[in-house]
Design a protein around this motif. Sequence first.
Motif, short mmCIF file in Angstrom:
data_model
loop_
_atom_site.label_atom_id
_atom_site.label_comp_id
_atom_site.label_asym_id
_atom_site.label_seq_id
_atom_site.Cartn_x
_atom_site.Cartn_y
_atom_site.Cartn_z
N THR A 15 3.67 1.56 -2.66
CA THR A 15 2.93 1.12 -3.70
C THR A 15 2.61 0.18 -4.71
O THR A 15 2.68 0.33 -5.51
CB THR A 15 1.56 0.07 -2.71
N GLY A 16 3.82 -0.64 -5.74
CA GLY A 16 3.92 -0.89 -7.08
C GLY A 16 4.93 0.19 -7.52
O GLY A 16 4.20 0.29 -8.76
N GLY A 17 5.20 0.85 -6.81
CA GLY A 17 6.06 1.77 -7.66
C GLY A 17 5.63 3.37 -7.59
O GLY A 17 6.30 3.85 -7.94
N ALA A 18 4.58 3.31 -7.14
CA ALA A 18 3.75 4.80 -6.74
C ALA A 18 4.42 5.34 -5.28
O ALA A 18 3.75 4.44 -4.14
CB ALA A 18 1.52 4.23 -6.78
N VAL A 19 3.73 6.33 -5.37
CA VAL A 19 4.32 7.02 -3.53
C VAL A 19 2.89 7.70 -3.32
O VAL A 19 2.67 8.35 -3.88
CB VAL A 19 5.59 7.97 -3.80
N VAL A 57 -8.40 -10.71 9.59
CA VAL A 57 -8.90 -9.66 8.94
C VAL A 57 -8.43 -9.41 7.29
O VAL A 57 -7.66 -9.88 7.01
CB VAL A 57 -7.84 -7.65 9.78
N PRO A 58 -8.95 -9.00 6.42
CA PRO A 58 -8.55 -8.93 5.05
C PRO A 58 -7.71 -8.60 4.65
O PRO A 58 -7.58 -7.31 5.12
CB PRO A 58 -10.01 -8.60 4.55
N VAL A 59 -6.25 -9.18 4.00
CA VAL A 59 -5.07 -7.84 3.55
C VAL A 59 -5.45 -7.31 2.05
O VAL A 59 -5.59 -8.78 1.22
CB VAL A 59 -4.20 -8.52 3.73
N LEU A 60 -5.33 -6.55 1.52
CA LEU A 60 -5.33 -6.37 -0.20
C LEU A 60 -4.35 -5.50 -0.39
O LEU A 60 -3.62 -4.87 0.32
CB LEU A 60 -6.67 -4.84 0.05
N ALA A 61 -3.48 -5.99 -1.11
CA ALA A 61 -2.48 -5.76 -1.71
C ALA A 61 -2.69 -4.35 -2.64
O ALA A 61 -3.79 -4.57 -3.26
CB ALA A 61 -2.09 -6.67 -2.28
N LEU A 62 -2.66 -3.32 -2.19
CA LEU A 62 -3.07 -1.87 -3.36
C LEU A 62 -2.40 -1.95 -4.36
O LEU A 62 -2.98 -2.11 -5.00
CB LEU A 62 -2.37 -0.68 -2.59
N ARG A 67 -3.73 -2.52 -10.32
CA ARG A 67 -3.27 -2.45 -11.88
C ARG A 67 -2.04 -2.27 -11.36
O ARG A 67 -1.87 -1.76 -12.60
CB ARG A 67 -4.65 -2.25 -12.57
N LEU A 68 -1.23 -2.03 -11.01
CA LEU A 68 -0.22 -1.20 -10.69
C LEU A 68 1.19 -2.09 -11.30
O LEU A 68 0.75 -3.41 -10.74
CB LEU A 68 1.17 -0.72 -9.69
N PRO A 69 2.01 -1.98 -12.25
CA PRO A 69 3.12 -2.67 -13.50
C PRO A 69 3.58 -3.30 -11.83
O PRO A 69 4.07 -2.65 -10.77
CB PRO A 69 3.44 -1.59 -13.95
#
Length: 170
Positions: A15-19, A57-62, A67-69
């Motif tokens: 997610t957002g470049g993080a594992v 069901v709400p969907v959250l963009a992790l 606040r990942l780049p």
Amino acid sequence: MIAQSGTADIVIFETGGAVCALARQDVRAILPLPNLWRPPELPAPVEGFFNLGGSAVPVLALARLFRLPATDAPETIYRHLVLPRVQGSSQVAFLVDRVRDITAAPSDGFLAVDETRTLNGCVEFEISIDGALVHVLSVERILMAKERDTLDALYGMAQSRLSEWSAVTP
């Protein structure tokens, strides 16, 4: 919770470049990205809602929540929703770039992370897998209390709207 000996099953995702990962026992389902509806004026991390068996069901963009780049997100068809097992609140889904693997990791490879090093102590452990540092998240600590309260209120509004459109049988 990660077992102290043996292995622990984890769901690894990007997610957002993080594992990152969640303990397998904390994951209810992994779904392909469905069509979402997005009411106006949602907080930025809330991607929208989807209908799961009559429940909004709400969907959250992790990536946005953390606040990942910004990264080059994969094609939509490769993105996934991770439905965690949550206790005492409405269901939520996490939008991730892709689920990479479900694997058994050696418990002795998990390094505890001091909860003061991450926001709300959301990273419980770190482990190196295939040369990548994986952040093992706590489902219960991804959202802060105020964020959970706001999400519950948004869920109530979305559920009410969804219920208005349910088929009525005479």
